[in-house]
Scaffold this motif. Structure first.
Motif: not given
Length: 150
Positions: A18, A20, A26, A29, A91, A94, A97-98
């Protein structure tokens, strides 16, 4: 816009990425099979890659760092707080990544091949000591049964 940060969820054969941009939008993916990993990341411009610390994470961190990427390993318990919905690989990627973008996040240092070898030796010794103790205890019980009650 270019990808600045990637969250990578590792698995046995199919990985999830994922990505960004600098604004957090984004850009990527993607599911990657093991054989696609090296060609994909070698074509990508150097970026920050977050990986959940696990058994193979150190290998992938060393490999991706050799390609010019900055790789950070995150303890799994820290990533869990960033999973917003259900649990699946996309998920998780993601959430990684966060998490890797957080300024207060703590990371696991990447181990060298030698460090992993020493850890493996210590774990193998620990397993042998445990098995020896189990065997001695089993023999002690068996001998006690053979002699009968005292």
């Amino acid at each position: 816009m270019t990808i600045t940060t990637i969250g990578l969820d590792l698995a046995k054969s199919v990985f999830q990425a994922h990505g960004v941009d600098e604004n957090g939008a984004t850009m990527l993916v993607k599911r990657l099979h093991r054989k696609q990993m090296l060609p994909f990341f070698s074509k990508l411009s150097p970026c920050l890659i977050g990986v959940e610390a696990c058994g193979t994470a150190h290998y992938w961190a060393r490999t991706l760092a050799a390609m010019g990427h900055e790789v950070r390993l995150i303890p799994p318990s820290y990533v869990k707080a960033y999973v917003q919905r259900g649990k699946n690989d996309a998920l998780d990627a993601e959430a990684i990544c966060e998490a890797v973008q957080r300024p207060t996040m703590r990371f696991v240092p990447v181990k060298t091949v030698e460090q992993q070898g020493i850890l493996m030796t210590h774990r193998a010794r620990s397993l042998l000591v445990r098995q020896r103790t189990m065997l001695a205890n089993a023999l002690r019980v068996w001998i006690g049964v053979e002699k009968g009650p005292r």
